[in-house]
Design an enzyme around this catalytic site. Structure first.
Site, PDB file in Angstrom:
ATOM      1  N   ILE A 130       0.881  -1.162   0.000  1.00 24.10           N
ATOM      2  CA  ILE A 130       0.000   0.000   0.000  1.00 24.10           C
ATOM      3  C   ILE A 130       0.919   1.212   0.000  1.00 24.10           C
ATOM      4  CG2 ILE A 130      -0.191  -0.147   2.525  1.00 24.10           C
ATOM      5  CD1 ILE A 130      -2.883   1.210   2.369  1.00 24.10           C
ATOM      6  N   SER A 131       0.708   2.125  -0.946  1.00 23.65           N
ATOM      7  CA  SER A 131       1.599   3.267  -1.099  1.00 23.65           C
ATOM      8  C   SER A 131       1.552   4.175   0.119  1.00 23.65           C
ATOM      9  CB  SER A 131       1.214   4.074  -2.339  1.00 23.65           C
ATOM     10  OG  SER A 131       1.400   3.322  -3.512  1.00 23.65           O
TER      11      SER A 131
END
Length: 214
Positions: A62-63
């Site tokens: 997840i960025s």
């Protein structure tokens, strides 16, 4: 949890987004609203609002919040637009786009992530986004054209099917680079048949795997 989730989200938006010049009020509102801690693994929840990318399993991440904010703002999207996201992952970016008032279509190639995202969206009451398990580099031709397209993995080239499925006018935001995990985040504009490319930032994304990726 032994901490205030809403306060942590507010701090995330203030310190990681606003102080780094993310200013689109729709993006900031959405990222204040979406419970990021729901989109990370249980063991990572205490780190959900920190300025880091986090693993979500299957070699994916997840960025970091800043990158999510940067890419969301780069779309220059307004409420009601259709947006195709390539790389559902845990679903966080799709949730932010949904909270921005966009009509969201999201494609994921890893079945376990796809199934988990669909389940989580149902639990959160996010009912309108549509999800597909497929090679994201091929886009979603049955639903095209899209006002906006966002790619959350990095490939060696700009996938031609995505350019073809972009509305005119339209905006496509994606990381591109010939070296894995080292890319340029670019914004592509289609206008009257013309294509322009603008470099936004140096980034490091997981690999875009598919017919028009790695």
């Amino acid at each position: 949890m032994p901490y205030d989730l809403k306060r942590n989200r507010e701090r995330m938006v203030r310190d990681q987004l606003e102080r780094r010049n993310i200013s689109d009020p729709n993006v900031l509102r959405a990222m204040r609203a979406v419970p990021r801690h729901k989109f990370v693994q249980d063991a990572m929840r205490l780190s959900a609002y920190e300025d880091n990318a986090l693993p979500i399993g299957y070699g994916q991440t997840i960025s970091q919040p800043y990158i999510v904010g940067l890419m969301s703002e780069a779309l220059e999207a307004t409420e009601g637009m259709s947006v195709l996201e390539i790389g559902t992952g845990s679903g966080y970016q799709a949730a932010v786009l949904y909270a921005m008032g966009l009509k969201v279509y999201s494609v994921e190639r890893i079945q376990e992530l796809h199934v988990a995202a669909v389940k989580l969206f149902a639990e959160l009451g996010y009912v309108s986004p549509q999800f597909k398990l497929d090679d994201g580099t091929l886009g979603w031709p049955e639903k095209a054209p899209f006002d906006r397209i966002l790619v959350t993995a990095g490939g060696p080239e700009i996938p031609e099917p995505l350019v073809e499925q972009l509305s005119d006018p339209g905006v496509l935001v994606l990381p591109v680079g010939r070296a894995k995990r080292t890319q340029q985040l670019v914004r592509i504009r289609k206008n009257n048949g013309d294509i322009t490319i603008e470099k936004l930032a140096n980034v490091a994304f997981v690999d875009l795997v598919g017919a028009h990726g790695w």
